[in-house]
Design a protein around this motif. Structure first.
Motif, PDB file in Angstrom:
ATOM      1  N   GLY A 140       0.819  -1.209   0.000  1.00 53.92           N
ATOM      2  CA  GLY A 140       0.000   0.000   0.000  1.00 53.92           C
ATOM      3  C   GLY A 140       0.851   1.256   0.000  1.00 53.92           C
ATOM      4  O   GLY A 140       0.560   2.228  -0.722  1.00 53.92           O
ATOM      5  N   LEU A 144       1.070   4.227  -2.915  1.00 58.48           N
ATOM      6  CA  LEU A 144       0.843   5.639  -2.616  1.00 58.48           C
ATOM      7  C   LEU A 144       2.059   6.489  -2.991  1.00 58.48           C
ATOM      8  O   LEU A 144       1.923   7.549  -3.618  1.00 58.48           O
ATOM      9  CB  LEU A 144       0.520   5.821  -1.136  1.00 58.48           C
ATOM     10  N   GLY A 276      -5.803   3.615   2.197  1.00 59.32           N
ATOM     11  CA  GLY A 276      -5.062   4.324   1.163  1.00 59.32           C
ATOM     12  C   GLY A 276      -5.934   5.298   0.395  1.00 59.32           C
ATOM     13  O   GLY A 276      -5.524   6.436   0.106  1.00 59.32           O
TER      14      GLY A 276
END
Length: 655
Positions: A140, A144, A276
């Protein structure tokens, strides 16, 4: 602090029933070799031009000596935040000892402390194996960071990089602090008189923990004598900001996975995507666009603090050390969150006072050190720099987004937390503790708003900052909602289908409603596009006028001792931003302070104030014909002003 059942792990090394710890004699014999290695390794790394290995080495050794955390990611993240807190405290030492932040003394001292800790506790560095659960926060975070790093990747020249910095003008001041702290070798507030000619006064007592960390790491990772300065420091500085946001994203995803305890892989996947998406769909990426790296790190440390209070590590002494280091780190990076952090820790200690009393010696030592060190920046800011005046600002940001995020997320998260906390039977205490953490954050937000109103202003800038913390804790708290979702069970295909469809529905709905896809505006922000999209899709290949002027002036007019270089453009804000940029690149922020700050934003009054308030000889770079007319009129009217000003015409076309 009490140990959680899910935190307990099997022994990491074989144990013996006859000798559970290394014999005293063996440790005594190993001490000289280990202490010698603590200094020989940094010396050798520096000699062969491999100083970059020293920070990872310190991190790995620290992680190896910790015993809290079940997985490799747990251990590494806890070691990282521990080092952040301890390093911000060590910055007080760097400023007064003779070596500053030189790599060998810093790394040698750090490794020596680690060796002594290992010898005193009879510990050998060991690390747990990676766990499949580690993949979710790591992947994750990678997604990002890969997405949010795009503008920095595209900005392959100085004009593009200055365009990014100019959109968040605070970046330029942060770059100045990093540069000055790196050259000075410690905190600016320790010896402000020595930096009077190097640093604008409003930054002297600003919390400088993030800047110290960046300057220290950059010095450790750069080859000797190659630490960039001026224009060459811009690109590395931008990447340090991306790295800081990456740590922020990792801590948020890690805390969300840690809070609910054991989870089904499907739930972990859903939670990763939901958290996220909420990070991207709220105000969080605004910190990148506006240039708030200190707040980013302060939020990350506070989230870890809350996660450890909600679900402590098994080792009680390590728990206290981690909490103390986090409080110190928050105090030195973004002390707006320090009151909340102190209340959270005190509440946790009182709730677990019996366990704390069993290790009262450690609790007393850590507590005294924390109380002595953590409040230093906030006390200096309040009593030396009178920074409480900022709470009385009469103009602040639009608070609609803060209320949208807190109200919208709270409507889902708080009931779920209450449901888990009040359930009959063996309710997990982590949910009650997270409710307490969230309540403290809400109290801080409301208290700051009330303080702003009481001082004659209105709830604005810092109320919004405190709202960011509450928003982030609610994002982590979505773990309570995800925990309620169905999960597949063996030999129950219908339940598996229902669980899969539910997971897909929740993920798709969240991603759509918070504007990640771009097909629908985020319900948690007021405008389209979202802050993340504004950051990612900014035009770095079309530099702003301020970036062009700043680059041109910096190249054509290098600094001259005893002469103040100022820029005069067509608009007041353009002149303001260009002067900040030029003085940052040339290291002259102290000399130009009186010509930049606290002036009116109306011409020709701003030009008059700028020239009359600047003492000594001035080199005035005029970038438009209209500004030249304005200057010539002033010089004709005042011969004394004309005698000390040299006006240079540098016409700049619109980019």
């Amino acid at each position: 602090m009490p140990a959680e059942q899910s935190e307990l792990a099997p022994p990491l090394t074989p144990t013996s029933t006859t000798s559970p710890t290394p014999p005293y004699r063996r440790r005594l014999l190993a001490a000289p070799a280990a202490l010698a290695a603590a200094w020989l390794l940094p010396l050798a790394a520096t000699a062969v031009g491999a100083r970059w290995v020293l920070p990872p080495l310190v991190l790995l050794v620290t992680a190896g000596l910790l015993r809290g955390g079940r997985t490799l990611l747990d251990r590494l993240l806890l070691a990282a935040v521990l080092l952040v807190g301890l390093t911000t405290a060590a910055g007080l030492l760097f400023a007064v000892w003779p070596w500053g932040m030189a790599p060998v003394p810093v790394a040698g001292t750090a490794l020596t402390v680690l060796v002594l800790t290992a010898l005193a506790g009879g510990r050998r560095p060991t690390l747990p194996r990676p766990a499949w659960a580690d993949l979710f926060p790591v992947l994750g975070t990678a997604a990002l960071v890969g997405y949010l790093a795009q503008p920095v990747l595209r900005a392959d020249d100085l004009l593009g990089q200055l365009t990014i910095l100019g959109r968040g003008e605070d970046y330029l001041r942060h770059l100045t602090l990093v540069d000055v702290i790196g050259r000075h070798g410690g905190y600016a507030f320790v010896d402000p008189a020595a930096l009077r000619d190097q640093l604008v006064s409003l930054l002297v007592h600003y919390p400088q923990g993030w800047h110290l960390l960046v300057a220290l790491l950059h010095g450790q990772l750069s080859p000797p004598g190659t630490a960039p300065a001026g224009a060459d420091a811009v690109q590395p500085f931008l990447w340090w900001n991306i790295a800081g946001f990456g740590l922020f994203a990792l801590t948020v995803l890690w805390a969300a996975q840690r809070l609910p305890g054991p989870l089904h892989p499907l739930s972990r996947a859903v939670l990763t995507v939901v958290v996220g998406a909420l990070v991207l769909g709220t105000q969080m990426p605004r910190m990148l666009l506006a240039g708030y790296p200190t707040e980013t790190l302060g939020l990350a440390l506070t989230v870890v603090l809350g996660a450890l209070v909600a679900r402590p590590v098994a080792a009680r002494r390590e728990q206290l050390l981690l909490l103390g280091a986090l409080v110190v780190g928050i105090g030195y990076t973004y002390y707006l969150f320090l009151p909340a952090a102190a209340v959270i820790v005190l509440g946790a200690l009182l709730a677990n006072r019996r366990e704390v009393l069993r290790i009262r010696g450690t609790a007393l030592a850590v507590g005294l050190a924390t109380v002595a060190v953590a409040p230093v920046p906030i006390l200096l800011g309040v009593f030396r720099a009178n920074q409480t005046e900022s709470l009385a600002a009469t103009v602040g940001p639009d608070l609609t987004e803060t209320w949208l995020a807190v109200g919208g997320l709270g409507a889902f998260v708080v009931p779920a937390l209450l449901l888990h906390a009040l359930r009959t039977g063996r309710a997990d205490p982590a949910w009650r503790r997270w409710l307490f953490v969230l309540l403290v954050s809400v109290g801080l937000t409301l208290a700051i708003g009330q303080a702003s109103v009481s001082l004659g202003g209105e709830a604005g800038y810092y109320f919004n900052k405190a709202g960011h913390l509450t928003t982030l804790l609610l994002i982590v708290g979505t773990a309570a909602v995800v925990r309620l979702l169905p999960v597949p069970r063996r030999r129950r295909p219908v339940r598996a289908v229902v669980a899969g469809l539910t997971a897909v529905t929740v993920v798709a709905t969240t991603v759509f409603l918070v504007g990640v896809t771009g097909w629908h505006r985020s319900l948690l922000v007021t405008e389209t596009p979202t802050w993340a999209q504004r950051w990612v899709h900014q035009q770095v290949d079309q530099p702003t006028r301020a970036a062009v002027v700043c680059d041109e002036v910096n190249r054509r007019y290098p600094p001259v001792e005893g002469v103040t270089t100022l820029v005069l453009d067509r608009s007041p804000y353009g002149s303001y931003l260009e002067n900040i940029c030029v003085s940052t690149l040339q290291g002259t922020t102290a000399q130009t302070e009186s010509a930049i700050y606290n002036l009116v934003f109306v011409e020709p009054d701003r030009t008059v104030q700028m020239l009359y308030r600047t003492p000594g000889e001035i080199r005035l770079i005029v970038t438009t014909a209209g500004a030249r007319v304005r200057v010539n009129r002033l010089l004709r009217a005042d011969p004394d002003l004309r005698d000390r000003i040299t006006a240079e015409l540098m016409l700049v076309d619109e980019p």
